[in-house]
Scaffold this motif. Structure first.
Motif, PDB file in Angstrom:
ATOM      1  N   MET A   1      15.303  17.262 -14.682  1.00 43.19           N
ATOM      2  CA  MET A   1      14.370  16.142 -14.586  1.00 43.19           C
ATOM      3  C   MET A   1      13.045  16.557 -13.951  1.00 43.19           C
ATOM      4  O   MET A   1      11.988  16.011 -14.301  1.00 43.19           O
ATOM      5  CB  MET A   1      15.022  15.004 -13.797  1.00 43.19           C
ATOM      6  CG  MET A   1      16.179  14.343 -14.541  1.00 43.19           C
ATOM      7  SD  MET A   1      17.072  13.103 -13.561  1.00 43.19           S
ATOM      8  CE  MET A   1      15.812  11.849 -13.407  1.00 43.19           C
ATOM      9  N   ARG A   2      13.101  17.518 -13.039  1.00 43.85           N
ATOM     10  CA  ARG A   2      11.844  17.996 -12.440  1.00 43.85           C
ATOM     11  C   ARG A   2      10.970  18.655 -13.501  1.00 43.85           C
ATOM     12  O   ARG A   2       9.768  18.402 -13.571  1.00 43.85           O
ATOM     13  CB  ARG A   2      12.136  18.993 -11.311  1.00 43.85           C
ATOM     14  CG  ARG A   2      10.867  19.543 -10.657  1.00 43.85           C
ATOM     15  CD  ARG A   2      11.192  20.366  -9.425  1.00 43.85           C
ATOM     16  NE  ARG A   2      11.914  21.574  -9.745  1.00 43.85           N
ATOM     17  CZ  ARG A   2      11.323  22.689 -10.171  1.00 43.85           C
ATOM     18  NH1 ARG A   2       9.999  22.741 -10.346  1.00 43.85           N
ATOM     19  NH2 ARG A   2      12.042  23.767 -10.414  1.00 43.85           N
ATOM     20  N   PHE A   3      11.582  19.485 -14.346  1.00 44.52           N
ATOM     21  CA  PHE A   3      10.800  20.115 -15.414  1.00 44.52           C
ATOM     22  C   PHE A   3      10.272  19.077 -16.401  1.00 44.52           C
ATOM     23  O   PHE A   3       9.108  19.119 -16.801  1.00 44.52           O
ATOM     24  CB  PHE A   3      11.648  21.152 -16.148  1.00 44.52           C
ATOM     25  CG  PHE A   3      11.787  22.463 -15.431  1.00 44.52           C
ATOM     26  CD1 PHE A   3      10.668  23.181 -15.047  1.00 44.52           C
ATOM     27  CD2 PHE A   3      13.037  22.982 -15.140  1.00 44.52           C
ATOM     28  CE1 PHE A   3      10.788  24.393 -14.373  1.00 44.52           C
ATOM     29  CE2 PHE A   3      13.169  24.188 -14.475  1.00 44.52           C
ATOM     30  CZ  PHE A   3      12.044  24.895 -14.086  1.00 44.52           C
ATOM     31  N   LEU A   4      11.133  18.146 -16.786  1.00 45.51           N
ATOM     32  CA  LEU A   4      10.709  17.132 -17.757  1.00 45.51           C
ATOM     33  C   LEU A   4       9.634  16.210 -17.179  1.00 45.51           C
ATOM     34  O   LEU A   4       8.848  15.632 -17.933  1.00 45.51           O
ATOM     35  CB  LEU A   4      11.918  16.313 -18.205  1.00 45.51           C
ATOM     36  CG  LEU A   4      12.884  17.034 -19.153  1.00 45.51           C
ATOM     37  CD1 LEU A   4      14.177  16.241 -19.315  1.00 45.51           C
ATOM     38  CD2 LEU A   4      12.221  17.274 -20.513  1.00 45.51           C
ATOM     39  N   GLY A   5       9.583  16.092 -15.856  1.00 42.62           N
ATOM     40  CA  GLY A   5       8.579  15.256 -15.218  1.00 42.62           C
ATOM     41  C   GLY A   5       7.220  15.915 -15.083  1.00 42.62           C
ATOM     42  O   GLY A   5       6.231  15.241 -14.728  1.00 42.62           O
TER      43      GLY A   5
ATOM     44  N   SER B   1       6.263  32.408  -6.206  1.00 43.45           N
ATOM     45  CA  SER B   1       5.877  31.329  -7.119  1.00 43.45           C
ATOM     46  C   SER B   1       7.008  30.928  -8.055  1.00 43.45           C
ATOM     47  O   SER B   1       6.971  29.848  -8.652  1.00 43.45           O
ATOM     48  CB  SER B   1       4.648  31.743  -7.940  1.00 43.45           C
ATOM     49  OG  SER B   1       4.987  32.732  -8.896  1.00 43.45           O
ATOM     50  N   THR B   2       8.039  31.777  -8.176  1.00 40.82           N
ATOM     51  CA  THR B   2       9.164  31.430  -9.048  1.00 40.82           C
ATOM     52  C   THR B   2      10.090  30.399  -8.405  1.00 40.82           C
ATOM     53  O   THR B   2      11.039  29.952  -9.054  1.00 40.82           O
ATOM     54  CB  THR B   2       9.975  32.683  -9.450  1.00 40.82           C
ATOM     55  OG1 THR B   2      10.539  33.300  -8.282  1.00 40.82           O
ATOM     56  CG2 THR B   2       9.104  33.688 -10.181  1.00 40.82           C
ATOM     57  N   ARG B   3       9.804  30.019  -7.180  1.00 36.58           N
ATOM     58  CA  ARG B   3      10.623  28.974  -6.549  1.00 36.58           C
ATOM     59  C   ARG B   3      10.399  27.634  -7.242  1.00 36.58           C
ATOM     60  O   ARG B   3      11.339  26.888  -7.504  1.00 36.58           O
ATOM     61  CB  ARG B   3      10.282  28.840  -5.062  1.00 36.58           C
ATOM     62  CG  ARG B   3      10.577  30.067  -4.235  1.00 36.58           C
ATOM     63  CD  ARG B   3      10.347  29.825  -2.764  1.00 36.58           C
ATOM     64  NE  ARG B   3      11.370  28.951  -2.193  1.00 36.58           N
ATOM     65  CZ  ARG B   3      11.432  28.622  -0.907  1.00 36.58           C
ATOM     66  NH1 ARG B   3      10.522  29.064  -0.064  1.00 36.58           N
ATOM     67  NH2 ARG B   3      12.390  27.848  -0.463  1.00 36.58           N
ATOM     68  N   MET B   4       9.140  27.305  -7.524  1.00 31.83           N
ATOM     69  CA  MET B   4       8.816  26.001  -8.108  1.00 31.83           C
ATOM     70  C   MET B   4       8.072  26.111  -9.442  1.00 31.83           C
ATOM     71  O   MET B   4       7.903  25.116 -10.132  1.00 31.83           O
ATOM     72  CB  MET B   4       7.959  25.193  -7.118  1.00 31.83           C
ATOM     73  CG  MET B   4       8.655  24.883  -5.806  1.00 31.83           C
ATOM     74  SD  MET B   4      10.170  23.891  -6.003  1.00 31.83           S
ATOM     75  CE  MET B   4       9.485  22.332  -6.555  1.00 31.83           C
ATOM     76  N   HIS B   5       7.595  27.298  -9.781  1.00 30.13           N
ATOM     77  CA  HIS B   5       6.866  27.527 -11.033  1.00 30.13           C
ATOM     78  C   HIS B   5       5.666  26.590 -11.169  1.00 30.13           C
ATOM     79  O   HIS B   5       5.371  26.095 -12.260  1.00 30.13           O
ATOM     80  CB  HIS B   5       7.798  27.381 -12.233  1.00 30.13           C
ATOM     81  CG  HIS B   5       8.837  28.457 -12.316  1.00 30.13           C
ATOM     82  ND1 HIS B   5      10.067  28.338 -11.721  1.00 30.13           N
ATOM     83  CD2 HIS B   5       8.813  29.669 -12.924  1.00 30.13           C
ATOM     84  CE1 HIS B   5      10.771  29.433 -11.961  1.00 30.13           C
ATOM     85  NE2 HIS B   5      10.044  30.255 -12.671  1.00 30.13           N
TER      86      HIS B   5
END
Length: 210
Positions: free
Chosen positions: A176-180, A118-122
């Motif tokens: 940007m993935r996290f901010l999205g 699960s730590t791949r994409m959180h």
């Protein structure tokens, strides 16, 4: 480089409840120490494990399967090579092998493997323990700016083989993935503690890369 006290003691406590074989306990501890202390690990090292324990320990009473979460902490980055994309898969495989040696029941082994993967994409999980674990893994994003900058600097050093021409676009994509995400953190505890500061830190780093 010795194991940090907080992680070491917590890991020993868990292993001691799983096996009476002290030689096996010593062997597993030594392996963790060696793997997380290899050259090139500037962030994903023993201090990272200690940080996770510090973040999770106050939540111990809220975590259903504390032992499995600690095993996930121990093994989630046991394989770490910035040049590879299968670190989580290989780490999960090693975790499964070591937990088999400890005679951990199959369902708990699978739970540990899933937490590591699960730590791949959180992404959010149906398992609350997994959400606490992955949120703790990301909690550095919500640190005070000085600590966040140190984290970002250490991550850049781990990717030293990549020139800025390659590193910056890749790092921007991650930020940007996290901010999205609607919520970076899945649990109320970490949302309240880290969400706003994490967005501030991530935005600042993103702007610095432009």
């Amino acid at each position: 480089m010795s194991l940090t006290l907080m992680f070491k003691q917590t890991f020993i406590n868990v292993l001691s409840r799983l096996t009476a074989d002290q030689a096996l306990v010593d062997k597993l501890l030594k392996e963790i120490e060696l793997k997380y202390s290899t050259s090139g690990r500037f962030y994903h090292n023993m201090s990272h494990l200690d940080h996770l324990i510090a973040e999770l320990y106050p939540l111990k009473d809220q975590i259903e399967d504390w032992e499995t979460v600690i095993l996930s902490v121990a093994y989630h980055d046991i394989v770490y090579n910035p040049l590879k994309k299968d670190n989580e898969v290989r780490s999960a495989y090693i975790a499964g092998d070591r937990l088999n040696k400890l005679n951990v029941p199959g369902d708990r082994i699978e739970k540990c493997r899933e937490q590591i993967l699960s730590t791949r994409m959180h992404a959010a999980s149906e398992n609350p323990d997994t959400n606490y674990f992955t949120d703790a893994d990301l909690s550095i994003l919500g640190a005070v700016p000085e600590l966040y900058l140190e984290y970002a600097h250490r991550v850049r050093k781990e990717y030293k083989y990549f020139p800025n021409l390659l590193y910056k676009p890749g790092r921007k994509k991650v930020l940007m993935r996290f901010l999205g995400m609607t919520n970076i953190f899945k649990t109320k505890h970490f949302q309240d503690k880290c969400e706003a500061q994490a967005r501030f830190n991530l935005t600042n780093e993103l702007n610095s890369l432009s």
